[in-house]
Design a protein around this motif. Structure first.
Motif, mmCIF file in Angstrom:
data_model
loop_
_atom_site.group_PDB
_atom_site.id
_atom_site.type_symbol
_atom_site.label_atom_id
_atom_site.label_comp_id
_atom_site.label_asym_id
_atom_site.label_seq_id
_atom_site.Cartn_x
_atom_site.Cartn_y
_atom_site.Cartn_z
ATOM 1 N N LEU A 263 0.855 -1.182 0.000
ATOM 2 C CA LEU A 263 0.000 0.000 0.000
ATOM 3 C C LEU A 263 0.895 1.236 0.000
ATOM 4 N N HIS B 2 -4.818 7.266 0.392
ATOM 5 C CA HIS B 2 -3.824 6.223 0.097
ATOM 6 C C HIS B 2 -4.130 5.615 -1.275
ATOM 7 N N ALA C 183 -7.356 -1.539 3.002
ATOM 8 C CA ALA C 183 -6.884 -0.483 3.915
ATOM 9 C C ALA C 183 -8.100 0.092 4.637
ATOM 10 N N MET D 241 -5.757 1.455 8.790
ATOM 11 C CA MET D 241 -5.218 2.813 8.638
ATOM 12 C C MET D 241 -4.923 3.451 9.996
ATOM 13 N N ASN E 40 1.180 -4.732 4.076
ATOM 14 C CA ASN E 40 0.175 -5.204 5.023
ATOM 15 C C ASN E 40 0.443 -6.694 5.219
#
Ligand code: AMP
Ligand code: GLY
Length: 426
Positions: free
Chosen positions: A196, A212, A240, A245, A277
């Motif tokens: 990400l 993002h 996300a 987050m 992640n």
């Protein structure tokens, strides 16, 4: 306000598009810009390594705020150079010390260690330590991740599955494969997960979280083939979620900003955190001291508040008073690249279909590697155009970008047809 934006790629086209819409703008200049920015700003020809000449343009154009798009001038110290000459010039982009977060992977890893920011375990080796580096490799499990310490135009990371190959790569790096950038090599643990790109605007004390995005780095569909600068982006992404987050903000963003402040870095600008992640926990892969490309194209489309006002506040040190407004819509960017990219490719091919009008307001074609030729536009780089759409659903945004792309052509045009497909049934 008069604004000068340095750079000429898709990222700068997107920043220019957004800034040109600000009520605060008097005149926008792009240096050197491209045929796309020429339609909304004044392009000024200049080499970005010629800081003296840039300074002269800043005086003569009465620039109030400078935005440095790419990393090279930042790592080269443009911010310190200009601030010394013009202390009141507002500059978006860190000084040389802050830019080391991107300019030296070893510095970035040590910074993360100092501030307890989650990242892969690592060790750094110099040319004289080939034996020790080999021994460290033996302790790790495959795959092996080798990173040239310095800037290597996005090519300095090698991931291999065998120790023999890793040792060979190490010798090539120390032997000058990436020039001086490989004089030191970071060897680190492989992180398995989904990547990400997280973006933050900071004045060195406070910060605003920008939208993002996910970047599609490989040239081939299904994430195959060599890495590129990025073949497409989607913002936001379903994995996300708020919980993830909030971990990113608490474990990574806040300690990063506190670290920047505690170490006294001169840092006003963007921080681009590339992270993994891993089973719901974020780990930093790298810092960049600029916006991502092609993430920026999707990110700016989702910022509904005035980005120029936020940038001005960052430069004045009043970011704590700013509120960003982010669109709930989905932005998708698909890059059209030259045939052969990321290897060698031809240039100068005429581009047709740029004026195609589908009557849809939410599609923007950002120029990346283009040049003017007579009254037309030709290809002039690997990544040529970024087609960005904004829609209520991912499916609609994808359809809009691909529909628009089918009207554009140039010899060798290549694009991935699977951008965002992995997220459709997430
Ligand atoms: P970078 O230039 O640091 O962004 O690295 C290029 C790409 O290599 C990243 O986008 C990741 O896909 C991959 N990469 C870098 N470091 C790691 C790691 N420690 N584990 C797994 N993949 C990595
Ligand atoms: N898209 C990745 C980068 O800008 O480095």
């Amino acid at each position: 306000m008069n604004v000068l934006l340095l750079g000429s790629g898709g990222r700068e086209s997107a920043l220019a598009w957004k800034i040109a819409r600000s009520p605060l703008i008097d005149h926008l200049y792009c240096m050197p810009g491209n045929p796309g920015t020429a339609a909304i700003a004044t392009n000024v020809d200049c080499t970005l390594s010629d800081f003296e000449s840039i300074a002269r343009h800043i005086y003569s154009l009465s620039i109030d705020l400078l935005i440095v798009g790419p990393e090279n001038p930042l790592v080269g110290g443009i911010t310190d150079f200009l601030h010394e000459k013009m202390p009141s010039l507002m500059i978006i982009g860190p000084g040389r010390d802050g830019a080391r977060l991107e300019g030296s992977k070893d510095f970035a890893k040590a910074f993360m260690a100092r501030h307890s920011i989650p990242t892969a375990a690592y060790n750094t080796f110099e040319v004289s330590q080939l034996e020790e580096a080999g021994a460290f490799l033996e302790q790790l499990k495959p795959p092996y991740v080798l990173k040239a310490d310095g800037l290597a135009a996005g090519k300095g990371v090698i991931i291999t599955h065998s120790t023999e190959e890793a040792r060979l790569e190490l010798e090539l790096m120390f032997g000058g494969k990436f020039g001086n950038a490989g004089a030191k090599v970071v060897i680190e643990e492989y992180l398995s997960g989904i990547e990400l790109s997280v973006f933050v605007l900071t004045d060195g004390r406070d910060y605003l979280m920008l939208p993002h995005a996910k970047d599609y780095k490989r040239i081939g569909e299904g994430d195959t083939g060599p890495n590129t600068g990025g073949m497409g982006s989607v913002s936001p992404v379903p994995f996300a979620d708020d919980l993830f987050m909030s971990k990113v903000e608490e474990r990574i963003v806040k300690p990063t900003i506190r670290g920047i402040a505690a170490e006294g870095m001169n840092y006003c600008g963007f921080i681009f955190i590339g992270l993994m992640n891993c089973g719901g926990d974020p780990y930093v892969i790298e810092y960049n001291v600029r916006m991502g490309d092609p993430e920026c194209e999707s990110v700016v489309r989702r910022i509904d508040s005035d980005l120029l006002e936020h940038l001005k506040a960052a430069a004045k040190g009043t970011l704590s008073l700013e509120k960003i407004k982010v669109s709930p819509k989905i932005a998708v960017t698909v890059m059209a690249v030259s045939g052969g990219y990321p290897g060698s490719y031809g240039k100068g091919f005429p581009i047709s279909g740029l004026d195609a009008d589908f009557g849809e307001d939410d599609i923007v074609v950002f120029h990346a590697g283009t040049a003017a030729s007579g009254s037309g536009v030709v290809t002039s780089g690997g990544r040529v155009l970024a087609v960005t759409s904004l829609a209520d659903s991912l499916d609609e945004a994808l359809q809009a970008s691909y529909r628009h792309l089918s009207a554009i052509s140039f010899e060798g045009i290549t694009y991935r047809r699977d951008i965002g497909k992995d997220l459709l049934d997430f």
